[in-house]
Write an enzyme that holds these catalytic residues in place. Structure first.
Site, PDB file in Angstrom:
ATOM      1  N   GLY A  81       0.820  -1.209   0.000  1.00 20.65           N
ATOM      2  CA  GLY A  81       0.000   0.000   0.000  1.00 20.65           C
ATOM      3  C   GLY A  81       0.855   1.260   0.000  1.00 20.65           C
ATOM      4  O   GLY A  81       0.525   2.252  -0.661  1.00 20.65           O
ATOM      5  N   THR A  82       1.952   1.226   0.716  1.00 19.06           N
ATOM      6  CA  THR A  82       2.820   2.407   0.803  1.00 19.06           C
ATOM      7  C   THR A  82       3.363   2.773  -0.575  1.00 19.06           C
ATOM      8  O   THR A  82       3.332   3.945  -0.981  1.00 19.06           O
ATOM      9  CB  THR A  82       3.988   2.128   1.787  1.00 19.06           C
ATOM     10  OG1 THR A  82       3.427   1.853   3.066  1.00 19.06           O
ATOM     11  CG2 THR A  82       4.937   3.318   1.872  1.00 19.06           C
ATOM     12  N   CYS A 129       2.673   1.473  12.548  1.00 23.21           N
ATOM     13  CA  CYS A 129       3.961   2.130  12.288  1.00 23.21           C
ATOM     14  C   CYS A 129       4.179   3.311  13.222  1.00 23.21           C
ATOM     15  O   CYS A 129       5.250   3.897  13.241  1.00 23.21           O
ATOM     16  CB  CYS A 129       4.078   2.543  10.820  1.00 23.21           C
ATOM     17  SG  CYS A 129       2.579   3.187  10.140  1.00 23.21           S
ATOM     18  N   THR A 178      11.206  -7.535 -11.684  1.00 26.16           N
ATOM     19  CA  THR A 178      10.596  -8.862 -11.824  1.00 26.16           C
ATOM     20  C   THR A 178       9.456  -9.008 -10.825  1.00 26.16           C
ATOM     21  O   THR A 178       9.600  -8.685  -9.647  1.00 26.16           O
ATOM     22  CB  THR A 178      11.667  -9.954 -11.589  1.00 26.16           C
ATOM     23  OG1 THR A 178      12.674  -9.773 -12.587  1.00 26.16           O
ATOM     24  CG2 THR A 178      11.078 -11.358 -11.694  1.00 26.16           C
ATOM     25  N   ASN A 188      -7.671   4.287   8.810  1.00 28.81           N
ATOM     26  CA  ASN A 188      -7.147   3.078   9.437  1.00 28.81           C
ATOM     27  C   ASN A 188      -7.305   3.070  10.953  1.00 28.81           C
ATOM     28  O   ASN A 188      -7.355   2.014  11.568  1.00 28.81           O
ATOM     29  CB  ASN A 188      -5.673   2.885   9.078  1.00 28.81           C
ATOM     30  CG  ASN A 188      -4.879   4.156   9.158  1.00 28.81           C
ATOM     31  OD1 ASN A 188      -5.195   5.147   8.501  1.00 28.81           O
ATOM     32  ND2 ASN A 188      -3.842   4.168   9.980  1.00 28.81           N
ATOM     33  N   GLN A 217      -7.803   0.292   3.692  1.00 32.32           N
ATOM     34  CA  GLN A 217      -8.617  -0.230   4.798  1.00 32.32           C
ATOM     35  C   GLN A 217     -10.077  -0.430   4.412  1.00 32.32           C
ATOM     36  O   GLN A 217     -10.841  -0.993   5.182  1.00 32.32           O
ATOM     37  CB  GLN A 217      -8.527   0.703   6.014  1.00 32.32           C
ATOM     38  CG  GLN A 217      -7.157   0.779   6.636  1.00 32.32           C
ATOM     39  CD  GLN A 217      -6.727  -0.508   7.347  1.00 32.32           C
ATOM     40  OE1 GLN A 217      -7.504  -1.452   7.515  1.00 32.32           O
ATOM     41  NE2 GLN A 217      -5.471  -0.547   7.752  1.00 32.32           N
ATOM     42  N   HIS A 276      -1.948  -7.429   2.612  1.00 38.09           N
ATOM     43  CA  HIS A 276      -2.026  -7.981   3.975  1.00 38.09           C
ATOM     44  C   HIS A 276      -3.156  -7.399   4.817  1.00 38.09           C
ATOM     45  O   HIS A 276      -3.331  -7.796   5.966  1.00 38.09           O
ATOM     46  CB  HIS A 276      -0.679  -7.859   4.693  1.00 38.09           C
ATOM     47  CG  HIS A 276      -0.260  -6.492   5.099  1.00 38.09           C
ATOM     48  ND1 HIS A 276      -0.176  -6.117   6.409  1.00 38.09           N
ATOM     49  CD2 HIS A 276       0.115  -5.421   4.385  1.00 38.09           C
ATOM     50  CE1 HIS A 276       0.241  -4.869   6.484  1.00 38.09           C
ATOM     51  NE2 HIS A 276       0.432  -4.422   5.265  1.00 38.09           N
ATOM     52  N   SER A 333      -3.760  -2.935  -0.397  1.00 30.80           N
ATOM     53  CA  SER A 333      -2.629  -3.665   0.187  1.00 30.80           C
ATOM     54  C   SER A 333      -3.064  -5.099   0.455  1.00 30.80           C
ATOM     55  O   SER A 333      -4.153  -5.327   0.995  1.00 30.80           O
ATOM     56  CB  SER A 333      -2.214  -2.979   1.491  1.00 30.80           C
ATOM     57  OG  SER A 333      -1.307  -3.798   2.194  1.00 30.80           O
TER      58      SER A 333
END
Ligand code: PLP
Length: 388
Positions: free
Chosen positions: A71-72, A322, A233, A147, A175, A197, A195
């Protein structure tokens, strides 16, 4: 020791079906997706199937999906890919650091940024976005769901404003995806971040939806992967996992599975608010994603409560993972007008597909007594004053 995990906005466990889909791409299906031989064709086909699956979730074309490292990177690619010196960008004060710090960096490079405030419920007023437009506005970046609070933003209205003004619109839907329907046409966005995860897929993979015809400068130079938008790749196993997670998220949403999750979240809120005095829901009254609640426990240090609950087996958080360990109170909660002490006294409970009603009972058995014990130790807690 029993462990219950209610921090799914930080990261979700990989679903077994996702893991199974990924497994061959760690071993026998190892080819480079750019190679023309059999091995390459095999992984190329898997990448393209995943692209179709993500496109189905977002209701867009497969060719509009760019796979990233998360996502970042998707947020950064949207911002740096479009905006530069001399441009004007409109964003909000409650964005994730991936957008916020990218915008702060753009400011150092001579890009002007307008930071739109939020109201007490944590929502942006589309009128403020409209009023912030300037002749050199290049891009609006406003998240779809926050979030920390789960509060949904009026993205479709902002999309209309952007279209009328002929300005690009990016939304961070990291989110929101898998928790509410995300339809890029309904939103009217040109760019949208996801994202893996956060939707029970793998960490280290994300997506940027880039509307057809959008001219986006790459951040990474190299081969012509991802239509020259993101060289390198492909992370085939990660992309396959993202595709499977997107498919399962879409099916779960269509089946209405999220209603059950909303009921569990509502029960957490109701029970805590009833059982523990001097508490409240941050963002109450605003539309929210169904898995998240952010509750303040006045006279408590949120980090202390997180640690005390963790020692008893319950994982929750004070906000963005974070930012954990940060001394500063949450920028999201302070932007909503919470005093710093209340922002520091706030905890986020975020559910995932794996959570059960029985786990909610376990958590609800722990929270009131843990809060009471910490408050007993708190010099600022004056029970009489609270009760009066
Ligand atoms: N945007 C939002 C709203 C998030 O919650 C997160 C992760 O916490 C991100 C972006 C960053 O995503 P990733 O962890 O995949 O880099």
């Amino acid at each position: 020791m029993r462990r219950v995990y209610f921090d799914n906005n930080a990261s979700t466990p990989l679903l077994p079906e996702v893991f199974e889909a990924m497994r061959p791409y760690f071993s026998e299906r190892f080819g480079n997706a750019s190679s023309i031989h059999h091995h390459g064709q095999e992984t190329r086909a898997a990448v393209e199937r995943a692209r179709e699956s993500v496109a189905e979730l977002l209701k867009c074309r497969a060719a509009e999906i760019v796979f990233t490292s998360g996502g970042t990177e998707a947020d950064n690619l949207a911002l740096f890919g479009l905006a530069g010196p001399g441009d004007h960008v409109i964003t909000s004060t409650i964005e994730h650091h991936a957008v916020m710090n990218a915008c702060k960096h753009l400011e150092t490079e001579g890009c002007e940024v307008t930071w739109i405030p939020v109201d007490g419920k944590g929502q942006v007023d589309p009128g403020d976005v409209w009023r912030a437009l300037r002749p050199n506005t290049k891009l609006i970046s406003i998240m779809m769901a926050n979030n920390e609070t789960g509060v949904l933003q009026p993205v479709a209205e902002i999309g209309k404003i952007a279209a009328e003004a002929d300005v690009y619109f990016h939304t961070d839907a990291v989110q929101a995806a898998g928790k509410v329907g995300v339809d890029v046409k309904q939103i009217g966005c040109d760019l949208l971040s996801l994202s893996g995860h956060k939707i029970h897929g793998p960490q280290g993979v994300g997506v940027l939806y880039v509307r057809k015809g959008t001219i986006l400068h790459p951040m990474i130079y190299g081969g012509r992967h991802e239509r020259s938008r993101r060289a390198g790749t492909e992370n085939v196993a990660g992309i396959v996992g993202m595709g499977k997670a997107a498919e399962l998220a879409r099916v779960a949403l269509e089946r209405g599975d999220l209603n059950e999750m909303a009921a569990l979240r509502d029960r957490i809120e109701r029970t805590i608010l009833r059982a523990v005095e001097a508490t409240g829901v941050n963002g109450e009254g605003a539309p929210r994603i169904p898995n998240t609640t952010n509750i303040y426990f006045d006279y408590i240090e949120g980090e202390a409560l997180v640690i005390a609950l963790d020692l008893k087996g319950l994982a929750v958080s004070t906000g963005a993972a974070c930012s954990s360990g940060a001394i500063e109170p949450s920028h999201v909660l302070t932007a909503m007008g919470l005093p710093p002490e209340r922002a520091r006294a706030s905890l986020r409970f975020s559910l995932g597909k794996q959570n059960t009603a029985e786990e909610v009972d376990f958590a609800l058995g722990l929270v009131p007594e843990t809060v009471a014990r910490l408050r007993e130790l708190s010099p600022v807690y004056n029970k009489a004053a609270v009760g009066s």
